[in-house]
Design a protein around this motif. Structure first.
Motif, PDB file in Angstrom:
ATOM      1  N   PHE A  76       0.813  -1.206   0.000  1.00  0.00           N
ATOM      2  CA  PHE A  76       0.000   0.000   0.000  1.00  0.00           C
ATOM      3  C   PHE A  76       0.857   1.272   0.000  1.00  0.00           C
ATOM      4  O   PHE A  76       0.335   2.373  -0.123  1.00  0.00           O
ATOM      5  CB  PHE A  76      -0.928   0.017   1.213  1.00  0.00           C
ATOM      6  N   GLY A  77       2.160   1.112   0.188  1.00  0.00           N
ATOM      7  CA  GLY A  77       3.057   2.252   0.274  1.00  0.00           C
ATOM      8  C   GLY A  77       4.070   2.036   1.383  1.00  0.00           C
ATOM      9  O   GLY A  77       4.139   0.960   1.991  1.00  0.00           O
ATOM     10  N   THR A  78       4.853   3.056   1.650  1.00  0.00           N
ATOM     11  CA  THR A  78       5.873   2.981   2.689  1.00  0.00           C
ATOM     12  C   THR A  78       5.447   3.822   3.884  1.00  0.00           C
ATOM     13  O   THR A  78       5.109   4.997   3.739  1.00  0.00           O
ATOM     14  CB  THR A  78       7.234   3.479   2.163  1.00  0.00           C
ATOM     15  N   PHE A  79       5.475   3.202   5.048  1.00  0.00           N
ATOM     16  CA  PHE A  79       5.042   3.877   6.265  1.00  0.00           C
ATOM     17  C   PHE A  79       6.255   4.118   7.170  1.00  0.00           C
ATOM     18  O   PHE A  79       7.146   3.275   7.278  1.00  0.00           O
ATOM     19  CB  PHE A  79       4.000   3.032   7.002  1.00  0.00           C
ATOM     20  N   TYR A  80       6.250   5.279   7.819  1.00  0.00           N
ATOM     21  CA  TYR A  80       7.341   5.672   8.701  1.00  0.00           C
ATOM     22  C   TYR A  80       6.802   5.846  10.126  1.00  0.00           C
ATOM     23  O   TYR A  80       6.041   6.791  10.390  1.00  0.00           O
ATOM     24  CB  TYR A  80       7.968   6.976   8.219  1.00  0.00           C
ATOM     25  N   PRO A  81       7.149   4.961  11.048  1.00  0.00           N
ATOM     26  CA  PRO A  81       6.687   5.117  12.437  1.00  0.00           C
ATOM     27  C   PRO A  81       7.117   6.471  12.981  1.00  0.00           C
ATOM     28  O   PRO A  81       8.273   6.881  12.815  1.00  0.00           O
ATOM     29  CB  PRO A  81       7.384   3.963  13.177  1.00  0.00           C
ATOM     30  N   PRO A  82       6.223   7.193  13.621  1.00  0.00           N
ATOM     31  CA  PRO A  82       6.513   8.580  14.015  1.00  0.00           C
ATOM     32  C   PRO A  82       7.372   8.697  15.268  1.00  0.00           C
ATOM     33  O   PRO A  82       7.633   7.718  15.981  1.00  0.00           O
ATOM     34  CB  PRO A  82       5.119   9.156  14.266  1.00  0.00           C
ATOM     35  N   ASN A  83       7.789   9.916  15.522  1.00  0.00           N
ATOM     36  CA  ASN A  83       8.549  10.291  16.706  1.00  0.00           C
ATOM     37  C   ASN A  83       7.630  10.214  17.932  1.00  0.00           C
ATOM     38  O   ASN A  83       6.573  10.836  17.967  1.00  0.00           O
ATOM     39  CB  ASN A  83       9.068  11.722  16.502  1.00  0.00           C
ATOM     40  N   LEU A  84       8.035   9.443  18.941  1.00  0.00           N
ATOM     41  CA  LEU A  84       7.249   9.317  20.175  1.00  0.00           C
ATOM     42  C   LEU A  84       7.977   9.901  21.380  1.00  0.00           C
ATOM     43  O   LEU A  84       7.632   9.597  22.520  1.00  0.00           O
ATOM     44  CB  LEU A  84       6.914   7.845  20.453  1.00  0.00           C
ATOM     45  N   THR A  85       8.958  10.754  21.131  1.00  0.00           N
ATOM     46  CA  THR A  85       9.664  11.374  22.244  1.00  0.00           C
ATOM     47  C   THR A  85       8.838  12.538  22.787  1.00  0.00           C
ATOM     48  O   THR A  85       7.790  12.888  22.250  1.00  0.00           O
ATOM     49  CB  THR A  85      11.048  11.893  21.817  1.00  0.00           C
ATOM     50  N   THR A  86       9.344  13.156  23.840  1.00  0.00           N
ATOM     51  CA  THR A  86       8.601  14.235  24.498  1.00  0.00           C
ATOM     52  C   THR A  86       8.772  15.591  23.825  1.00  0.00           C
ATOM     53  O   THR A  86       8.344  16.610  24.381  1.00  0.00           O
ATOM     54  CB  THR A  86       9.034  14.349  25.967  1.00  0.00           C
ATOM     55  N   ASP A  87       9.367  15.631  22.642  1.00  0.00           N
ATOM     56  CA  ASP A  87       9.452  16.902  21.925  1.00  0.00           C
ATOM     57  C   ASP A  87       8.042  17.375  21.587  1.00  0.00           C
ATOM     58  O   ASP A  87       7.253  16.631  21.002  1.00  0.00           O
ATOM     59  CB  ASP A  87      10.264  16.724  20.640  1.00  0.00           C
ATOM     60  N   PRO A  88       7.684  18.640  21.928  1.00  0.00           N
ATOM     61  CA  PRO A  88       6.309  19.105  21.729  1.00  0.00           C
ATOM     62  C   PRO A  88       5.947  19.369  20.271  1.00  0.00           C
ATOM     63  O   PRO A  88       4.771  19.366  19.913  1.00  0.00           O
ATOM     64  CB  PRO A  88       6.240  20.392  22.548  1.00  0.00           C
ATOM     65  N   ASP A  89       6.931  19.598  19.427  1.00  0.00           N
ATOM     66  CA  ASP A  89       6.659  19.923  18.034  1.00  0.00           C
ATOM     67  C   ASP A  89       6.782  18.716  17.102  1.00  0.00           C
ATOM     68  O   ASP A  89       6.055  18.620  16.112  1.00  0.00           O
ATOM     69  CB  ASP A  89       7.603  21.022  17.551  1.00  0.00           C
ATOM     70  N   HIS A  90       7.704  17.831  17.393  1.00  0.00           N
ATOM     71  CA  HIS A  90       7.972  16.706  16.507  1.00  0.00           C
ATOM     72  C   HIS A  90       7.539  15.370  17.096  1.00  0.00           C
ATOM     73  O   HIS A  90       7.492  14.372  16.375  1.00  0.00           O
ATOM     74  CB  HIS A  90       9.464  16.657  16.172  1.00  0.00           C
ATOM     75  N   GLY A  91       7.257  15.343  18.399  1.00  0.00           N
ATOM     76  CA  GLY A  91       6.861  14.115  19.059  1.00  0.00           C
ATOM     77  C   GLY A  91       5.497  14.233  19.708  1.00  0.00           C
ATOM     78  O   GLY A  91       4.574  14.825  19.150  1.00  0.00           O
ATOM     79  N   ILE A  92       5.380  13.719  20.933  1.00  0.00           N
ATOM     80  CA  ILE A  92       4.085  13.723  21.631  1.00  0.00           C
ATOM     81  C   ILE A  92       4.149  14.566  22.903  1.00  0.00           C
ATOM     82  O   ILE A  92       3.360  14.367  23.824  1.00  0.00           O
ATOM     83  CB  ILE A  92       3.632  12.284  21.959  1.00  0.00           C
ATOM     84  N   GLY A  93       5.068  15.519  22.929  1.00  0.00           N
ATOM     85  CA  GLY A  93       5.261  16.326  24.120  1.00  0.00           C
ATOM     86  C   GLY A  93       4.086  17.213  24.489  1.00  0.00           C
ATOM     87  O   GLY A  93       3.961  17.618  25.647  1.00  0.00           O
ATOM     88  N   VAL A 142      11.181   9.869  28.319  1.00  0.00           N
ATOM     89  CA  VAL A 142      11.978   9.811  27.090  1.00  0.00           C
ATOM     90  C   VAL A 142      12.468  11.208  26.717  1.00  0.00           C
ATOM     91  O   VAL A 142      11.683  12.157  26.656  1.00  0.00           O
ATOM     92  CB  VAL A 142      11.142   9.222  25.928  1.00  0.00           C
ATOM     93  N   ALA A 143      13.744  11.322  26.484  1.00  0.00           N
ATOM     94  CA  ALA A 143      14.328  12.618  26.122  1.00  0.00           C
ATOM     95  C   ALA A 143      13.768  13.111  24.787  1.00  0.00           C
ATOM     96  O   ALA A 143      13.575  12.318  23.856  1.00  0.00           O
ATOM     97  CB  ALA A 143      15.844  12.503  26.031  1.00  0.00           C
TER      98      ALA A 143
END
Length: 317
Positions: A76-93, A142-143
């Motif tokens: 179906f395509g290529t999937f990239y597991p996302p950032n799960l760190t505590t960064d508020p902009d790029h992760g789940i912070g 997580v940092a």
């Protein structure tokens, strides 16, 4: 002719209205408050069992833990597991415990979009509020890593996320992890892990053309894994035929070594390296116990060995 034109126009209008309704149709339900005190150590253990580190860390390319995983190539395509760190902009912070719980148990992002099933959220659907509190506590340690994972590379029509709402309606199955009365504590614990956190069925169950698991062939193996890999049957009969025992299977989940002395390769090697080797001996034994007995209490395994074996134990085939 006029009637045909009117019918065609009416059908088109109905189709547009139906499509609009599907696109606007909200998925998931509002999660209740996660007010329990979480234990980061228990959460880290559950994260290991659930494959979070293995999927969301691209160690081979020097990536930081949970900062985004290696690409998963599928039909179906290529999937990239996302950032799960505590960064508020790029992760789940900037997430809350409740939005985290909805993502994990329901497969719905904080903005309401459904996640692609490359994220095995159906297997986590029965995680308790305490387990979610524990996971949330662990992820808070997580940092932060200020780097986003690449966007999924998925072409039309699979890039239309509204279509996932229909997929969920057809293939979001109950993981069946509840304890079964009359079965041993080890078997029930193994069932909880194998069908839930460890999501063994994600790889070891064949899928249809839409990517849904074939519930008539659970654990029967999958010849078409992402990246052209294969997953063998882990049903009791197949394991017995391969010479597996509770002891050898438990040891393999710790070491990656099979009874013949070979080593697991591909994705299973990663599962052991980043996941099951961190589990307790009791939990690995429980997983092996459940897999070798199966839902039928081992009758399939006995049948594989022949009627004499079944008669010797007093159990029917």
């Amino acid at each position: 002719m006029g009637r045909i034109v009117l019918w065609t126009a009416g059908a088109a209008a109905f189709g547009v209205a139906a499509l609009s309704a599907v696109i606007a149709w909200p998925v998931g339900s509002a999660p209740g408050p996660i007010g329990l005190q979480g234990n980061a150590q228990r959460g880290a253990y559950l994260a290991r069992a659930s494959g979070c580190i293995a999927c969301h860390s691209n160690f081979e390319d020097g990536g930081a833990p949970l900062a985004g995983g290696a690409p998963l190539q599928t039909d179906f395509g290529t999937f990239y597991p996302p950032n799960l760190t505590t960064d508020p902009d790029h992760g789940i912070g900037d997430w809350t415990a409740e939005s985290f719980a909805k993502a994990v148990r329901q497969g719905v992002a904080p903005d309401g979009d459904p996640y692609y099933p490359s994220f095995p959220y159906p297997f986590y659907a029965e995680f308790s509020d305490q387990q979610m509190a524990d996971l949330w506590a662990a992820f808070q340690t997580v940092a932060p890593v200020a780097e986003s994972a690449p966007d999924h590379d998925v072409g039309f029509p699979f890039d239309q996320r509204w279509g996932l709402k229909l997929w969920r309606a057809a293939f979001f199955y109950d993981p069946m992890t509840d304890p079964v009365p009359g079965r041993s504590e080890a078997w029930n614990r193994g069932r909880e892990l194998v069908r839930g956190a460890a999501h063994c069925g994600a790889c070891h169950t064949p899928r249809n053309l839409a990517g849904g698991r074939d519930l008539g062939a659970v654990f029967a193996g999958n010849p078409a894994l992402p990246g052209e890999g294969k997953a063998p049957s882990i049903r009791p009969g197949a394991l017995a035929e391969g010479g597996w025992t509770v002891s050898s299977l438990s040891y393999a989940l710790k070491s990656g070594l099979t009874p013949s002395g070979d080593a697991f390769g591909g994705s299973m090697a990663e599962v052991v390296r980043e996941g099951t080797r961190f589990l307790s001996d009791a939990d690995r034994d429980a997983m092996a116990t459940y897999l070798l007995e199966g839902e039928d209490g081992g009758r399939e395994r006995l049948a594989q060995r022949g009627p004499d074996a079944a008669s010797a134990t007093g159990k029917p085939e």
